[in-house]
Design a protein around this motif. Structure first.
Motif, PDB file in Angstrom:
ATOM      1  N   PRO A 277       0.813  -1.229   0.000  1.00  0.00           N
ATOM      2  CA  PRO A 277       0.000   0.000   0.000  1.00  0.00           C
ATOM      3  C   PRO A 277       0.844   1.276   0.000  1.00  0.00           C
ATOM      4  O   PRO A 277       0.453   2.277  -0.611  1.00  0.00           O
ATOM      5  CB  PRO A 277      -0.814  -0.132   1.300  1.00  0.00           C
ATOM      6  CG  PRO A 277      -0.857  -1.594   1.577  1.00  0.00           C
ATOM      7  CD  PRO A 277       0.479  -2.122   1.120  1.00  0.00           C
ATOM      8  N   THR A 278       1.993   1.215   0.693  1.00  0.00           N
ATOM      9  CA  THR A 278       2.870   2.391   0.720  1.00  0.00           C
ATOM     10  C   THR A 278       3.454   2.665  -0.657  1.00  0.00           C
ATOM     11  O   THR A 278       3.506   3.813  -1.121  1.00  0.00           O
ATOM     12  CB  THR A 278       4.009   2.172   1.729  1.00  0.00           C
ATOM     13  OG1 THR A 278       3.441   1.901   3.015  1.00  0.00           O
ATOM     14  CG2 THR A 278       4.910   3.397   1.812  1.00  0.00           C
ATOM     15  N   ILE A 279       3.895   1.595  -1.338  1.00  0.00           N
ATOM     16  CA  ILE A 279       4.452   1.760  -2.695  1.00  0.00           C
ATOM     17  C   ILE A 279       3.385   2.282  -3.646  1.00  0.00           C
ATOM     18  O   ILE A 279       3.632   3.196  -4.448  1.00  0.00           O
ATOM     19  CB  ILE A 279       5.031   0.421  -3.205  1.00  0.00           C
ATOM     20  CG1 ILE A 279       6.195  -0.023  -2.315  1.00  0.00           C
ATOM     21  CG2 ILE A 279       5.498   0.559  -4.654  1.00  0.00           C
ATOM     22  CD1 ILE A 279       6.728  -1.399  -2.660  1.00  0.00           C
ATOM     23  N   ARG A 280       2.170   1.734  -3.540  1.00  0.00           N
ATOM     24  CA  ARG A 280       1.084   2.180  -4.416  1.00  0.00           C
ATOM     25  C   ARG A 280       0.788   3.665  -4.173  1.00  0.00           C
ATOM     26  O   ARG A 280       0.590   4.437  -5.114  1.00  0.00           O
ATOM     27  CB  ARG A 280      -0.165   1.330  -4.178  1.00  0.00           C
ATOM     28  CG  ARG A 280      -1.289   1.614  -5.178  1.00  0.00           C
ATOM     29  CD  ARG A 280      -2.525   0.767  -4.874  1.00  0.00           C
ATOM     30  NE  ARG A 280      -2.229  -0.649  -4.948  1.00  0.00           N
ATOM     31  CZ  ARG A 280      -2.192  -1.355  -6.072  1.00  0.00           C
ATOM     32  NH1 ARG A 280      -2.415  -0.746  -7.232  1.00  0.00           N
ATOM     33  NH2 ARG A 280      -1.920  -2.643  -6.056  1.00  0.00           N
ATOM     34  N   ALA A 281       0.791   4.067  -2.917  1.00  0.00           N
ATOM     35  CA  ALA A 281       0.529   5.471  -2.587  1.00  0.00           C
ATOM     36  C   ALA A 281       1.624   6.372  -3.140  1.00  0.00           C
ATOM     37  O   ALA A 281       1.355   7.482  -3.621  1.00  0.00           O
ATOM     38  CB  ALA A 281       0.418   5.639  -1.076  1.00  0.00           C
ATOM     39  N   ASP A 282       2.888   5.900  -3.085  1.00  0.00           N
ATOM     40  CA  ASP A 282       3.996   6.697  -3.620  1.00  0.00           C
ATOM     41  C   ASP A 282       3.862   6.881  -5.127  1.00  0.00           C
ATOM     42  O   ASP A 282       4.125   7.962  -5.671  1.00  0.00           O
ATOM     43  CB  ASP A 282       5.333   6.018  -3.298  1.00  0.00           C
ATOM     44  CG  ASP A 282       5.749   6.194  -1.850  1.00  0.00           C
ATOM     45  OD1 ASP A 282       6.651   5.467  -1.392  1.00  0.00           O
ATOM     46  OD2 ASP A 282       5.161   7.076  -1.171  1.00  0.00           O
ATOM     47  N   VAL A 283       3.475   5.801  -5.813  1.00  0.00           N
ATOM     48  CA  VAL A 283       3.292   5.880  -7.265  1.00  0.00           C
ATOM     49  C   VAL A 283       2.188   6.873  -7.603  1.00  0.00           C
ATOM     50  O   VAL A 283       2.333   7.720  -8.506  1.00  0.00           O
ATOM     51  CB  VAL A 283       2.975   4.489  -7.841  1.00  0.00           C
ATOM     52  CG1 VAL A 283       2.543   4.595  -9.298  1.00  0.00           C
ATOM     53  CG2 VAL A 283       4.185   3.564  -7.712  1.00  0.00           C
ATOM     54  N   MET A 284       1.093   6.814  -6.878  1.00  0.00           N
ATOM     55  CA  MET A 284      -0.011   7.731  -7.124  1.00  0.00           C
ATOM     56  C   MET A 284       0.390   9.168  -6.783  1.00  0.00           C
ATOM     57  O   MET A 284      -0.018  10.122  -7.464  1.00  0.00           O
ATOM     58  CB  MET A 284      -1.238   7.310  -6.306  1.00  0.00           C
ATOM     59  CG  MET A 284      -1.787   5.934  -6.671  1.00  0.00           C
ATOM     60  SD  MET A 284      -2.127   5.759  -8.443  1.00  0.00           S
ATOM     61  CE  MET A 284      -3.400   7.001  -8.646  1.00  0.00           C
ATOM     62  N   HIS A 285       1.190   9.334  -5.722  1.00  0.00           N
ATOM     63  CA  HIS A 285       1.639  10.670  -5.329  1.00  0.00           C
ATOM     64  C   HIS A 285       2.493  11.310  -6.426  1.00  0.00           C
ATOM     65  O   HIS A 285       2.365  12.503  -6.724  1.00  0.00           O
ATOM     66  CB  HIS A 285       2.426  10.589  -4.026  1.00  0.00           C
ATOM     67  CG  HIS A 285       3.003  11.895  -3.585  1.00  0.00           C
ATOM     68  ND1 HIS A 285       2.223  12.969  -3.211  1.00  0.00           N
ATOM     69  CD2 HIS A 285       4.305  12.319  -3.475  1.00  0.00           C
ATOM     70  CE1 HIS A 285       3.000  13.995  -2.882  1.00  0.00           C
ATOM     71  NE2 HIS A 285       4.268  13.616  -3.030  1.00  0.00           N
ATOM     72  N   GLU A 286       3.373  10.513  -7.041  1.00  0.00           N
ATOM     73  CA  GLU A 286       4.201  11.037  -8.137  1.00  0.00           C
ATOM     74  C   GLU A 286       3.329  11.517  -9.289  1.00  0.00           C
ATOM     75  O   GLU A 286       3.581  12.574  -9.884  1.00  0.00           O
ATOM     76  CB  GLU A 286       5.177   9.952  -8.613  1.00  0.00           C
ATOM     77  CG  GLU A 286       6.303   9.659  -7.633  1.00  0.00           C
ATOM     78  CD  GLU A 286       7.158   8.482  -8.066  1.00  0.00           C
ATOM     79  OE1 GLU A 286       6.761   7.759  -9.009  1.00  0.00           O
ATOM     80  OE2 GLU A 286       8.221   8.268  -7.460  1.00  0.00           O
ATOM     81  N   SER A 287       2.302  10.743  -9.601  1.00  0.00           N
ATOM     82  CA  SER A 287       1.389  11.133 -10.682  1.00  0.00           C
ATOM     83  C   SER A 287       0.621  12.403 -10.317  1.00  0.00           C
ATOM     84  O   SER A 287       0.458  13.307 -11.142  1.00  0.00           O
ATOM     85  CB  SER A 287       0.413   9.986 -10.964  1.00  0.00           C
ATOM     86  OG  SER A 287      -0.505  10.350 -11.968  1.00  0.00           O
TER      87      SER A 287
END
Length: 525
Positions: free
Chosen positions: A465-475
């Motif tokens: 979930p943390t990695i997914r959130a980071d990916v979404m944050h970059e976008s």
């Protein structure tokens, strides 16, 4: 009194060529123009129409399609020289120029300098004994045959070279020639030029040899002149002031370099920025001026070495003068494809190049193994690429001879996006939105070192979930930045919707965009 016939090789910017021709012929000198046959025919017609009534201007009777490193550049020069010899019987000297060159002395000063000594000015150093070639091929330029353009057909060029090397297909250098090398910006007397043209007609063996050498504009005239003219009548120097960076690229001069250029012990300078309108106007007026006195200090190269050495040692106290206004170029377009799934972006840009012919480069700022041309060392380390990113991109535009380029970047590079969008060039960004499965994110975690093969399942479940959130944050950061030319394609959209974004991003037809959007397995893992 000396009268100069300028031999101008050019391929763009017709208004600048017209201005250059008028400025240099206003003082009674001449000009023979070779305009690249690859260039826009409308541009050539505009130049011809504007200079039709100028009796001191002529054109090469046969135009050649020119390519860097090819014999075509020498042939274009010979065609222009032939036209100048015929059209200007009173010309005493022939001076090679490019469209980027401008006079940094008056015609009065130039004529006086050429009248002082009955000599030729041409760099001509021994090809094998000198260190004129800093990197890359040396002997291989001569002993193997080079039929292809290295920049346009890199793989075929290399394959041809390696095959000849493997089979031992070397050749002999003409026995009576001492091959020389030097700058292509020379100034030769009429008698010397006539000797060279006669030599070209008589020595077909030498012409065949040079036609398949690599970068012959650095060796052909330099070798033939030294072969025909006594040493005491040659000054092994150029009258054109030019400097190179550590990475082998020419230093560009801007508006604030007027006084620096006038103080150099040269007649012309290369290369003048197309954007330096004030500098070009002042230098253009200078050539026809009378009674100007020049204070020669000749400190340009020593100043350049001093400033760049301070920068390397971390002692930089001001922007280096050669980096002033460091821009990709107002006329250039940088098309950035941003995708977290690198394989998707790579598939996309390969299809873009196939359909449009636009030059593409993969993750040059993110992947050390990204295929890159030899740019003198700047491309060898990831740190150098990022630190000198604008210089790197300028060199790539120059290398590929284009004003449009597509590159891939990871969405984490927000600082770079902002830097490129703040440049004078036109930047466009296409975000490629993919669906991220848990398996893909787990693989990503292992690729970037956040997890390993032995990471417990429970730990991975907490990490995802943390990695997914980071990916979404970059976008989200990219979208929130408000970039003017921002476009997006998505795995969740159909090909027609994605084609609309691609058409705008690439400035191509809807049909071409749809062909790209329908790339087989584009979003597949």
């Amino acid at each position: 009194m000396a009268q100069i016939a300028f031999i101008l090789l050019c391929h763009k910017d017709p208004e600048a060529i017209i201005s250059q021709a008028r400025q240099l012929t206003a003082a009674g000198d001449y000009m023979a123009i070779h305009f690249d046959a690859r260039a826009n025919p409308t541009d050539f017609q505009r130049i011809q129409d504007a200079l039709r009534d100028n009796q001191n201007v002529t054109f090469a009777k046969k135009r050649i399609k020119c390519g860097w490193g090819e014999w075509s550049l020498v042939q274009a020069s010979l065609n222009a020289v032939e036209a100048a010899l015929e059209a200007f019987p009173r010309a005493t000297h022939f001076y090679m120029l490019s469209g980027d060159c401008m006079a940094i002395k008056s015609a009065e000063f130039a004529h006086d300098l050429l009248d002082r000594e009955d000599v030729d000015y041409i760099e001509s150093f021994d090809f094998f004994e000198s260190d004129w070639i800093k990197t890359g091929m040396k002997e291989e330029r001569l002993i193997y045959r080079h039929f292809l353009n290295e920049r346009k057909h890199k793989n075929l060029f290399d394959a041809s070279f390696q095959l000849q090397k493997k089979l031992g297909l070397t050749r002999e250098i003409p026995v009576d020639l001492q091959v020389m090398i030097g700058s292509q910006w020379w100034c030769l007397r009429r008698r010397t030029v006539e000797w060279v043209m006669k030599f070209c007609q008589e020595r077909k063996d030498v012409m065949r040899f040079f036609r398949t050498t690599w970068i012959p504009d650095e060796t052909f005239f330099q070798t033939i002149v030294r072969h025909l003219v006594p040493d005491e009548e040659i000054r092994t120097s150029t009258l054109t002031f030019l400097m190179f960076t550590d990475y082998g690229m020419p230093v560009t001069f801007y508006n604030d370099h007027y006084d620096l250029l006038l103080s150099q012990d040269f007649l012309f300078a290369r290369k003048i920025s197309p954007e330096a309108a004030d500098l070009k106007q002042r230098l253009g007026d200078l050539y026809a001026a009378k009674g100007v006195e020049f204070q020669i200090s000749n400190e340009g190269r020593s100043l350049f070495r001093f400033l760049t050495s301070r920068g390397r040692n971390g002692l930089r106290f001001a922007p280096r003068f050669w980096e002033a206004e460091s821009s990709l170029g107002r006329e250039r377009e940088l098309l950035i494809v941003v995708a977290k799934k690198w394989h998707v972006a790579k598939r996309l840009i390969h299809k873009i190049k196939e359909v449009t012919g636009i030059e593409t480069i993969e993750y040059l700022f993110d992947e050390a193994s990204c295929p890159m041309p030899d740019l003198g060392g700047i491309q060898t380390q990831m740190g150098k690429r990022a630190r000198h990113r604008r210089a790197l991109m300028r060199m790539l535009y120059e290398y590929y001879g284009t004003d449009r380029m597509v590159i891939c970047m990871d969405p984490k590079n927000m600082e770079m996006f902002q830097d490129f969008f703040s440049d004078r060039s036109t930047a466009r960004l296409l975000e490629v939105e993919s669906i991220f499965s848990d398996d893909y994110l787990a693989g990503h975690a292992m690729r970037v070192g956040l997890a390993g093969k032995n990471t417990p399942k429970q730990s991975m479940e907490r990490l995802l979930p943390t990695i997914r959130a980071d990916v979404m944050h970059e976008s989200d950061r990219i979208r929130d930045a408000g970039f003017e030319n921002y476009y997006r394609i998505s795995e969740g959209r159909d090909a027609q919707e994605n084609a609309m974004a691609l058409s705008q991003f690439l400035s191509i037809s809807p049909e071409q965009a749809l062909e790209i959007a329908q790339t087989n397995h584009l979003f597949e893992d």
